[in-house]
Design an enzyme around this catalytic site. Sequence first.
Site, PDB file in Angstrom:
ATOM      1  N   HIS A 203      16.821  99.982 -34.893  1.00 34.95           N
ATOM      2  CA  HIS A 203      15.481  99.250 -34.100  1.00 34.95           C
ATOM      3  C   HIS A 203      15.430  98.244 -33.457  1.00 34.95           C
ATOM      4  CE1 HIS A 203      11.307 101.454 -33.077  1.00 34.95           C
ATOM      5  NE2 HIS A 203      11.784 100.401 -32.009  1.00 34.95           N
TER       6      HIS A 203
ATOM      7  N   ASN B 108       5.590 110.059 -12.829  1.00 35.36           N
ATOM      8  CA  ASN B 108       6.896 109.074 -13.093  1.00 35.36           C
ATOM      9  C   ASN B 108       8.176 109.874 -12.988  1.00 35.36           C
ATOM     10  OD1 ASN B 108       4.918 107.238 -13.920  1.00 35.36           O
ATOM     11  ND2 ASN B 108       5.174 107.735 -16.160  1.00 35.36           N
TER      12      ASN B 108
ATOM     13  N   SER C 184       9.793  99.991 -21.800  1.00 38.72           N
ATOM     14  CA  SER C 184       8.354  99.486 -21.202  1.00 38.72           C
ATOM     15  C   SER C 184       8.956  99.106 -19.909  1.00 38.72           C
ATOM     16  CB  SER C 184       8.131  98.169 -22.201  1.00 38.72           C
ATOM     17  OG  SER C 184       7.656  98.398 -23.160  1.00 38.72           O
TER      18      SER C 184
ATOM     19  N   ASP D  41      12.305 110.189 -26.564  1.00 35.70           N
ATOM     20  CA  ASP D  41      12.626 108.971 -27.738  1.00 35.70           C
ATOM     21  C   ASP D  41      11.496 108.820 -28.414  1.00 35.70           C
ATOM     22  OD1 ASP D  41      14.496 106.268 -27.626  1.00 35.70           O
ATOM     23  OD2 ASP D  41      12.311 105.973 -27.783  1.00 35.70           O
TER      24      ASP D  41
ATOM     25  N   TRP E 133       6.232 105.630 -27.931  1.00 34.72           N
ATOM     26  CA  TRP E 133       5.891 104.538 -28.515  1.00 34.72           C
ATOM     27  C   TRP E 133       4.313 104.294 -28.281  1.00 34.72           C
ATOM     28  CZ3 TRP E 133       5.453  99.044 -26.189  1.00 34.72           C
ATOM     29  CH2 TRP E 133       5.115  98.176 -27.277  1.00 34.72           C
TER      30      TRP E 133
ATOM     31  N   ASN F  95      17.156  96.158 -29.359  1.00 36.40           N
ATOM     32  CA  ASN F  95      16.693  94.769 -29.296  1.00 36.40           C
ATOM     33  C   ASN F  95      18.032  93.818 -29.631  1.00 36.40           C
ATOM     34  OD1 ASN F  95      13.661  94.910 -28.562  1.00 36.40           O
ATOM     35  ND2 ASN F  95      13.829  96.420 -30.429  1.00 36.40           N
TER      36      ASN F  95
ATOM     37  N   LYS G 134       6.715 105.866 -20.495  1.00 37.45           N
ATOM     38  CA  LYS G 134       5.958 106.613 -21.553  1.00 37.45           C
ATOM     39  C   LYS G 134       4.492 106.674 -20.937  1.00 37.45           C
ATOM     40  CE  LYS G 134       2.747 104.810 -23.676  1.00 37.45           C
ATOM     41  NZ  LYS G 134       1.618 103.660 -24.242  1.00 37.45           N
TER      42      LYS G 134
ATOM     43  N   TYR H 263       7.147 104.779 -35.278  1.00 38.66           N
ATOM     44  CA  TYR H 263       6.180 105.280 -34.292  1.00 38.66           C
ATOM     45  C   TYR H 263       5.250 106.255 -35.157  1.00 38.66           C
ATOM     46  CZ  TYR H 263       9.256 103.681 -30.474  1.00 38.66           C
ATOM     47  OH  TYR H 263      10.148 103.004 -29.914  1.00 38.66           O
TER      48      TYR H 263
ATOM     49  N   LYS I 209      15.103 106.152 -34.537  1.00 40.13           N
ATOM     50  CA  LYS I 209      15.439 105.056 -34.576  1.00 40.13           C
ATOM     51  C   LYS I 209      15.379 104.638 -36.187  1.00 40.13           C
ATOM     52  CE  LYS I 209      13.950 103.376 -30.249  1.00 40.13           C
ATOM     53  NZ  LYS I 209      12.762 104.603 -29.963  1.00 40.13           N
TER      54      LYS I 209
END
Length: 272
Positions: free
Chosen positions: A111, A250, A198, A48, A24, A150, A240, A53, A78
Amino acid sequence: MSILTDTFTLNNGVKIPKVGFGTWQIPDGKQTYNAVAAALKAGYRHIDTAKVYRNEKSVGKAIRDSGIKREDIFLTSKLPAETKTYDGAIADFRSTMETLNAGYLDLYLVHAPWPWAEKGANYDKENVEVWKAMQDIYASGKVRAIGVSNFNVHDLQNILARAEVKPAVDQIRYFVGYTEPEITKFAKENDILVEAYSPLATGGILQNAAIKKIAAKYNVSVAQLAIKFVLQNDVLPLPKAAHEEHIKNNAELDFTISAEDQQKLNDLTGTD
């Protein structure tokens, strides 16, 4: 690096790598291509993306150019939140497949339960129609699993009441201090894996004093602690990053947060 190849098992038996790489806000072209290439080189096997995007082309090319077998990479995209008809969903899926040029998808998600410009609006009827399209896409064999993003408890209940195929995943905003306990509890009770987009609150938690103190105890970065926290709650993080150093860091998650510190992190609120 085993955490990048460790898996959760979805409710249809498909295995999904426990840590994903999110794309994203990474622009299409060289930036996305280089980021995905670096992630795959670092050992990530779960990528992903989403039609909205606008970077699916570069994601697909990075996967094809990686030299890694397609079946060894878990790829998610998505359906746009604005698409709320059966025919529209089929058309957008075909567009995604053509743009990615990756042969098949491992996971395809709705999405959002409402168009972004109408956040919170009721689209129950339309979501049922879209889910019928998702089920037909799944039945075609071009997607190994389907799910949502979501969706709150009501939105999930609306689908589950009429679904022939249960959503495998609900991808939601989730991070230290913002763990959506109601949605997470309901999803887990219904064998729906929660994915955390996120997980670093788009950088918002990196300066939080309480989190920094716990991270220092383990001699890890706040980002590493935040990602591990998500994993230890049996939720799948999608960090991300655009820079190779951050991408590698990460993934360095070879430590365990104590039960006491995990509880402290779970008790935090409003960290973003």
